[in-house]
Design an enzyme around this catalytic site. Structure first.
Site, PDB file in Angstrom:
ATOM      1  N   LYS A  52     103.997 -87.551 -27.627  1.00  0.00           N
ATOM      2  CA  LYS A  52     102.648 -87.731 -27.560  1.00  0.00           C
ATOM      3  C   LYS A  52     102.728 -87.381 -29.780  1.00  0.00           C
ATOM      4  O   LYS A  52     101.956 -87.629 -30.860  1.00  0.00           O
ATOM      5  CB  LYS A  52     101.503 -86.872 -27.570  1.00  0.00           C
ATOM      6  CG  LYS A  52     101.216 -87.099 -26.127  1.00  0.00           C
ATOM      7  CD  LYS A  52      99.993 -86.322 -25.462  1.00  0.00           C
ATOM      8  CE  LYS A  52      99.942 -86.558 -24.726  1.00  0.00           C
ATOM      9  NZ  LYS A  52      98.699 -85.605 -23.126  1.00  0.00           N
ATOM     10  N   GLN A  96      98.556 -79.486 -22.921  1.00  0.00           N
ATOM     11  CA  GLN A  96      98.819 -80.465 -22.022  1.00  0.00           C
ATOM     12  C   GLN A  96      99.029 -79.448 -20.251  1.00  0.00           C
ATOM     13  O   GLN A  96      99.055 -78.232 -19.923  1.00  0.00           O
ATOM     14  CB  GLN A  96     100.024 -80.281 -22.099  1.00  0.00           C
ATOM     15  CG  GLN A  96     101.375 -81.662 -21.654  1.00  0.00           C
ATOM     16  CD  GLN A  96     100.573 -83.286 -21.633  1.00  0.00           C
ATOM     17  OE1 GLN A  96     100.243 -83.101 -22.018  1.00  0.00           O
ATOM     18  NE2 GLN A  96     101.082 -84.152 -20.091  1.00  0.00           N
ATOM     19  N   ASP A 119      91.271 -84.167 -25.972  1.00  0.00           N
ATOM     20  CA  ASP A 119      91.366 -84.911 -24.585  1.00  0.00           C
ATOM     21  C   ASP A 119      90.163 -84.980 -24.546  1.00  0.00           C
ATOM     22  O   ASP A 119      90.291 -85.755 -23.354  1.00  0.00           O
ATOM     23  CB  ASP A 119      92.098 -83.788 -24.270  1.00  0.00           C
ATOM     24  CG  ASP A 119      93.759 -84.084 -24.079  1.00  0.00           C
ATOM     25  OD1 ASP A 119      93.766 -85.027 -23.845  1.00  0.00           O
ATOM     26  OD2 ASP A 119      93.934 -83.300 -23.793  1.00  0.00           O
TER      27      ASP A 119
HETATM   28  N1  GUN Z   1      98.012 -84.149 -18.102  1.00  0.00           N
HETATM   29  C1  GUN Z   1      98.469 -85.256 -17.761  1.00  0.00           C
HETATM   30  N2  GUN Z   1      97.276 -86.053 -18.875  1.00  0.00           N
HETATM   31  C2  GUN Z   1      97.076 -85.275 -19.541  1.00  0.00           C
HETATM   32  C3  GUN Z   1      96.387 -85.950 -20.768  1.00  0.00           C
HETATM   33  O1  GUN Z   1      95.631 -86.278 -20.879  1.00  0.00           O
HETATM   34  N3  GUN Z   1      95.911 -84.218 -21.542  1.00  0.00           N
HETATM   35  C4  GUN Z   1      96.150 -83.223 -21.331  1.00  0.00           C
HETATM   36  N4  GUN Z   1      96.112 -82.208 -21.607  1.00  0.00           N
HETATM   37  N5  GUN Z   1      96.904 -83.198 -20.142  1.00  0.00           N
HETATM   38  C5  GUN Z   1      97.278 -84.251 -19.276  1.00  0.00           C
END
Ligand code: GUN
Length: 291
Positions: A52, A96, A119
């Site tokens: 990311k 995350q 998110d």
């Molecule tokens: N863990 C798995 N997918 C995601 C996501 O899209 N965002 C976040 N913050 N954690 C994740």
């Protein structure tokens, strides 16, 4: 059979975003800034967060990575979130998931300023999404909508079967695809671990979204001909022949299912790259919302 190429589509989207970043900088002298918080040392999570952050650099965003140790307390993390909430330099941030078990995930999500919740996990944003109001649509469902749109996969009047009811994918996907929207207007069935006669249901599907997290769960005898299959699964399976020591498997038995499908996403290179592109898109939206 047409492969829904998430890698290529995500690259196209990132290119579009990069052009918009140049415009924003020229016109408003601002650069979108995404921050990511990660707690602990889970290998897969670190890989995702690094991807990311790297994607931010590629499109010309500013990015900040905040790595906290496994034993970070809930209060420490809440404090970190408060700092990001008030930091005028940060347009959006993510924490995350999953978090270590001693931290209440819901409490953390609820502490994020909904305006910076790129998110789309905060209840305010989930509520807006469910009401079809403008908000941040979570990156994975948003990426799936975008992929279906760009490949002109018809959803209106189609029977979509979603396998899995997670807050991140299954649940929002089922809500979005039933809505009156460009990629929507579908008749949606959501299925899960307690569903009886799953195969009877998947055999009726025009579109299947597999998001249950069991490698190669969906088999050819569970689908009709010409179905569209979206594979959200991404499980690391030990493989001594690979340099990394593992290979990635989706929730779909690609080898056999692809022979019957009209459209299908591969793993890797399908939904995964789209998720990152749509997170960037949400950050761009968050930045623009401030102007
Ligand atoms: N863990 C798995 N997918 C995601 C996501 O899209 N965002 C976040 N913050 N954690 C994740």
């Amino acid at each position: 059979m047409i492969v829904l190429d998430g890698k290529k589509t995500a690259a196209d989207i990132k290119e579009e975003i990069a052009l918009e970043v140049v415009e924003l900088k020229r016109r408003e002298n601002i650069v979108p800034h995404l921050a990511a918080v990660i707690v602990g040392n889970d290998g897969a999570s670190i890989t995702y967060v690094n991807a990311k952050v790297k994607a931010c650099e590629r499109v010309g965003f500013e990015s900040s990575l905040i790595r906290l140790p496994e034993n970070t307390t809930e209060d420490d993390l809440l404090n970190e979130i408060n700092i990001l909430n008030v930091d005028k330099d940060i347009d959006g941030f993510i924490v995350q998931l999953p978090l270590p078990s001693h931290i209440d995930e819901q409490k953390i999500i609820m502490a994020i300023d909904p305006e910076k919740d790129v998110d789309g996990f905060h209840p305010t944003n989930v509520g807006k999404m469910a009401l079809n109001l403008p908000t941040f649509i979570s990156a994975t469902p948003y990426g799936i909508l975008e992929l279906l749109d760009r490949y002109n996969v018809e959803t209106s009047g189609k029977h979509v079967v979603v396998i899995g009811r997670s807050h991140i994918v299954g649940s929002p996907m089922s809500i979005l695809l039933a809505q009156k929207r460009k990629v929507g207007n579908a008749t949606v069935t959501i299925t899960h671990s307690r569903t009886k006669n799953l195969k009877e249901i998947t055999l009726q599907a025009d579109i299947i979204i597999a998001a249950l997290g069991i490698p190669e769960f969906l088999k050819a005898d569970m689908i009709k001909d010409d179905v569209t299959v979206i594979d959200v699964g991404i499980t690391r399976v030990p493989d001594s022949r690979k340099k990394s020591g593992y290979r990635l498997l989706g929730d779909v038995d690609y080898e056999e299912v692809s022979k019957k499908a009209s459209f299908i996403t591969p793993v890797p290179g399908g939904v995964g790259p789209m998720t990152i592109a749509m997170l960037l898109k949400n950050t761009l939206i968050a930045c623009r919302n401030k102007i």
